[in-house]
Design an enzyme around this catalytic site. Sequence first.
Site, PDB file in Angstrom:
ATOM      1  CG  ASN A   9      -1.681   1.299   1.379  1.00  0.00           C
ATOM      2  OD1 ASN A   9      -1.856   2.026   0.390  1.00  0.00           O
ATOM      3  ND2 ASN A   9      -2.146   1.606   2.575  1.00  0.00           N
ATOM      4  CD1 TRP A  10       3.991   1.290  -2.588  1.00  0.00           C
ATOM      5  CD2 TRP A  10       3.811   2.178  -4.637  1.00  0.00           C
ATOM      6  NE1 TRP A  10       4.865   0.625  -3.409  1.00  0.00           N
ATOM      7  CE2 TRP A  10       4.773   1.150  -4.677  1.00  0.00           C
ATOM      8  CE3 TRP A  10       3.521   2.876  -5.818  1.00  0.00           C
ATOM      9  CZ2 TRP A  10       5.459   0.811  -5.841  1.00  0.00           C
ATOM     10  CZ3 TRP A  10       4.201   2.538  -6.985  1.00  0.00           C
ATOM     11  CH2 TRP A  10       5.163   1.514  -6.986  1.00  0.00           C
ATOM     12  CE  LYS A  11       0.606   3.592   4.833  1.00  0.00           C
ATOM     13  NZ  LYS A  11       0.011   3.616   6.141  1.00  0.00           N
ATOM     14  CG  HIS A  94      -5.828   1.907   4.842  1.00  0.00           C
ATOM     15  ND1 HIS A  94      -5.414   2.830   5.770  1.00  0.00           N
ATOM     16  CD2 HIS A  94      -4.821   1.013   4.719  1.00  0.00           C
ATOM     17  CE1 HIS A  94      -4.194   2.508   6.187  1.00  0.00           C
ATOM     18  NE2 HIS A  94      -3.812   1.406   5.558  1.00  0.00           N
ATOM     19  CD  GLU A  96      -2.960   5.496   6.539  1.00  0.00           C
ATOM     20  OE1 GLU A  96      -2.905   5.589   5.306  1.00  0.00           O
ATOM     21  OE2 GLU A  96      -2.056   4.972   7.223  1.00  0.00           O
ATOM     22  CD  GLU A 166      -3.776  -2.726   7.185  1.00  0.00           C
ATOM     23  OE1 GLU A 166      -2.671  -3.004   6.726  1.00  0.00           O
ATOM     24  OE2 GLU A 166      -4.346  -1.628   6.989  1.00  0.00           O
ATOM     25  N   GLY A 172       2.066   1.957  10.661  1.00  0.00           N
ATOM     26  CA  GLY A 172       3.025   3.061  10.520  1.00  0.00           C
ATOM     27  C   GLY A 172       3.698   3.453  11.824  1.00  0.00           C
ATOM     28  CB  SER A 212       4.819  -2.174  11.983  1.00  0.00           C
ATOM     29  OG  SER A 212       4.372  -0.843  12.219  1.00  0.00           O
ATOM     30  N   GLY A 233       2.554  -1.113   4.258  1.00  0.00           N
ATOM     31  CA  GLY A 233       2.705   0.285   3.867  1.00  0.00           C
ATOM     32  C   GLY A 233       4.164   0.646   3.679  1.00  0.00           C
ATOM     33  N   GLY A 234       4.767   1.200   4.715  1.00  0.00           N
ATOM     34  CA  GLY A 234       6.125   1.755   4.645  1.00  0.00           C
ATOM     35  C   GLY A 234       7.150   0.843   3.988  1.00  0.00           C
TER      36      GLY A 234
HETATM   37  C1  PEP Z   1      -0.892   0.021   5.747  1.00  0.00           C
HETATM   38  O1  PEP Z   1      -0.748   1.122   5.241  1.00  0.00           O
HETATM   39  O2  PEP Z   1      -1.868  -0.683   5.478  1.00  0.00           O
HETATM   40  C2  PEP Z   1       0.133  -0.444   6.698  1.00  0.00           C
HETATM   41  C3  PEP Z   1      -0.024  -1.612   7.271  1.00  0.00           C
HETATM   42  O3  PEP Z   1       1.202   0.398   6.913  1.00  0.00           O
HETATM   43  P1  PEP Z   1       2.597   0.009   7.617  1.00  0.00           P
HETATM   44  O4  PEP Z   1       3.049  -1.288   7.007  1.00  0.00           O
HETATM   45  O5  PEP Z   1       3.501   1.142   7.296  1.00  0.00           O
HETATM   46  O6  PEP Z   1       2.330  -0.156   9.076  1.00  0.00           O
END
Ligand code: PEP
Length: 249
Positions: A9-11, A94, A96, A166, A172, A212, A233-234
């Site tokens: 997930n590049w956000k 998501h 966010e 999640e 994050g 994470s 994500g990251g």
């Molecule tokens: C996400 O954006 O769905 C996510 C899990 O982010 P991260 O891996 O950065 O915690």
Amino acid sequence: MRTPIIAGNWKMFKTAAEATAFVEAVKGKAEVGGVESVICAPFTALPALVEAVKGTTIRVGAQNFHWEESGAFTGEISGVMLQDLGVKYVIIGHSERRAYFAETDETVNKKTKAAFQYDLIPIVCVGEKLEEREAGRTKEVCKVQTDAALEGLTAEQAAKVVIAYEPIWAIGTGKSSTAEDANEVIGYIREQVAAKFGDSTAQAVRIQYGGSVKPANVKEFMSQSDIDGALVGGASLEPNSYIQLVEGA
Ligand code: PEP
């Protein structure tokens, strides 16, 4: 057997040119037999990404869409538009989007149902806030969100949904759930799918962990019986890291 799925997930990161360069760097490497690899990018990078992944096994996803096919919805993108581009997956609900863009269980359900009209595989996110976890409400929150998201689907459609568990406090933050805790919650989510659609649907549905995940811990999550992949994500933004995530699955 469920095929493991790693989804990046590049956000709100990466231009079209950066997306193309990323695919050039991961081509042939973030492609492992028996693992699905999906990159969910900002809308503006999707055409370039679809072009770049041609001839690879990498698939492209969006991070949101509107459930109506067209209309006076300024700033929105519809399922038919994503389908037209060659997008195959879409993240729905998501945390966010739930927190900052007024996504609700109701809109998540509308989008999940609409995804099937456009051959999009929904990656539906569920998960508890820190205060809900501390109040011992993790399973209750996941049950309510899962039930609501899947309401009105046929068993055949439900089997194709990817659910991403999640925990919001783990996104994050660098703090991940333990693999055992995540597996327990995911097993519970699978039981809710069984209660609604029957055992064979529950055994088919893929449930990812997200929060994470990184190359150093992906194998631990993947070794759990009910965890079918990760939404990342990251750690999905850098090519070498993404390759290691797919290899770790
Ligand atoms: C996400 O954006 O769905 C996510 C899990 O982010 P991260 O891996 O950065 O915690």
